[in-house]
Scaffold this motif. Sequence first.
Motif, mmCIF file in Angstrom:
data_model
loop_
_atom_site.group_PDB
_atom_site.id
_atom_site.type_symbol
_atom_site.label_atom_id
_atom_site.label_comp_id
_atom_site.label_asym_id
_atom_site.label_seq_id
_atom_site.Cartn_x
_atom_site.Cartn_y
_atom_site.Cartn_z
ATOM 1 N N UNK A 7 37.725 33.477 37.866
ATOM 2 C CA UNK A 7 38.334 34.718 37.393
ATOM 3 C C UNK A 7 39.732 34.510 36.834
ATOM 4 N N UNK A 8 40.422 33.496 37.307
ATOM 5 C CA UNK A 8 41.787 33.245 36.843
ATOM 6 C C UNK A 8 41.834 32.884 35.363
ATOM 7 N N UNK A 9 40.769 32.262 34.844
ATOM 8 C CA UNK A 9 40.764 31.795 33.454
ATOM 9 C C UNK A 9 39.760 32.507 32.553
ATOM 10 N N UNK A 10 38.724 33.089 33.142
ATOM 11 C CA UNK A 10 37.653 33.673 32.339
ATOM 12 C C UNK A 10 38.085 35.007 31.727
ATOM 13 N N UNK A 11 37.843 35.121 30.429
ATOM 14 C CA UNK A 11 38.083 36.377 29.718
ATOM 15 C C UNK A 11 36.721 36.846 29.214
ATOM 16 N N UNK A 12 36.278 37.977 29.731
ATOM 17 C CA UNK A 12 34.992 38.533 29.318
ATOM 18 C C UNK A 12 35.103 39.082 27.896
ATOM 19 N N UNK A 13 34.001 39.080 27.198
ATOM 20 C CA UNK A 13 33.955 39.592 25.833
ATOM 21 C C UNK A 13 34.484 41.025 25.801
ATOM 22 N N UNK A 14 35.334 41.316 24.855
ATOM 23 C CA UNK A 14 35.946 42.628 24.648
ATOM 24 C C UNK A 14 36.890 43.056 25.771
ATOM 25 N N UNK A 18 42.016 38.446 31.661
ATOM 26 C CA UNK A 18 41.091 37.669 32.486
ATOM 27 C C UNK A 18 40.372 38.571 33.486
ATOM 28 N N UNK A 19 39.297 38.061 34.021
ATOM 29 C CA UNK A 19 38.553 38.789 35.055
ATOM 30 C C UNK A 19 39.476 39.128 36.219
ATOM 31 N N UNK A 20 40.377 38.225 36.548
ATOM 32 C CA UNK A 20 41.288 38.429 37.674
ATOM 33 C C UNK A 20 42.225 39.610 37.482
ATOM 34 N N UNK A 21 42.372 40.101 36.257
ATOM 35 C CA UNK A 21 43.245 41.254 36.003
ATOM 36 C C UNK A 21 42.478 42.569 35.956
ATOM 37 N N UNK A 22 41.187 42.526 36.097
ATOM 38 C CA UNK A 22 40.328 43.700 35.962
ATOM 39 C C UNK A 22 40.297 44.511 37.261
ATOM 40 N N UNK A 24 38.188 46.708 38.296
ATOM 41 C CA UNK A 24 36.841 46.763 38.868
ATOM 42 C C UNK A 24 36.584 45.492 39.681
ATOM 43 N N UNK A 25 37.032 44.368 39.165
ATOM 44 C CA UNK A 25 36.939 43.107 39.907
ATOM 45 C C UNK A 25 37.743 43.207 41.197
ATOM 46 N N UNK A 26 38.942 43.760 41.116
ATOM 47 C CA UNK A 26 39.794 43.907 42.306
ATOM 48 C C UNK A 26 39.080 44.704 43.388
ATOM 49 N N UNK A 27 38.469 45.812 43.010
ATOM 50 C CA UNK A 27 37.775 46.663 43.978
ATOM 51 C C UNK A 27 36.597 45.927 44.610
ATOM 52 N N UNK A 28 35.826 45.237 43.804
ATOM 53 C CA UNK A 28 34.685 44.482 44.331
ATOM 54 C C UNK A 28 35.115 43.355 45.246
ATOM 55 N N UNK A 29 36.180 42.683 44.862
ATOM 56 C CA UNK A 29 36.701 41.585 45.671
ATOM 57 C C UNK A 29 37.201 42.098 47.021
ATOM 58 N N UNK A 30 37.950 43.193 47.000
ATOM 59 C CA UNK A 30 38.463 43.758 48.246
ATOM 60 C C UNK A 30 37.320 44.217 49.142
ATOM 61 N N UNK A 31 36.306 44.810 48.556
ATOM 62 C CA UNK A 31 35.149 45.272 49.323
ATOM 63 C C UNK A 31 34.415 44.100 49.972
ATOM 64 N N UNK A 32 34.181 43.057 49.187
ATOM 65 C CA UNK A 32 33.508 41.872 49.731
ATOM 66 C C UNK A 32 34.341 41.235 50.833
ATOM 67 N N UNK A 33 35.646 41.170 50.625
ATOM 68 C CA UNK A 33 36.540 40.560 51.610
ATOM 69 C C UNK A 33 36.519 41.308 52.934
ATOM 70 N N UNK A 34 36.645 42.623 52.876
ATOM 71 C CA UNK A 34 36.694 43.395 54.120
ATOM 72 C C UNK A 34 35.329 43.411 54.813
ATOM 73 N N UNK A 35 34.265 43.419 54.043
ATOM 74 C CA UNK A 35 32.932 43.392 54.647
ATOM 75 C C UNK A 35 32.692 42.058 55.357
ATOM 76 N N UNK A 36 33.112 40.966 54.727
ATOM 77 C CA UNK A 36 32.961 39.662 55.377
ATOM 78 C C UNK A 36 33.835 39.551 56.625
#
Length: 139
Positions: A7-14, A18-22, A24-36
């Motif tokens: 995510x640090x380097x990947x830039x999705x089309x349009x 980077x993914x790391x700045x998105x 929606x990614x932040x929300x999914x990451x936080x959700x996965x982290x707290x669930x784990x």
Amino acid sequence: DDILAIAADKVALLSPGTVATNPVFHAGLASADVELAACDALLAEVAGTAWRAAVDGRELTVDERTRARSSAVWATECAARAVEFAYRAGGGASLQDTCPLQRRLRDVHAIAQHFLVRPDTLATAGAVLAGQGLGVPVW
């Protein structure tokens, strides 16, 4: 860790960044982290109960076994959701043989297919909780 590196380097089309700045990614990451983290805490509690029983020289009660089984199912499902999030967030990069996420996806789904942690295992645990006894006692 794998998805954070991607995510640090990947830039999705349009995408403007980077993914790391998105967000929606932040929300999914936080959700996965707290669930784990919740899974980790529950499994530590269940393991502690089993350890104390072993130290005391006693067998686990049916209720303790039921909790251990249902906890294992839930933890496996949480792990699969976290890996699926990471895999999807990785986009097309996740498909590459060199990407560790494709291997993690296969591995977590292989584990999730084991009879001890399949979702229908919860039916046995639920029957015990409902006072219906054990239909198939796989303990």
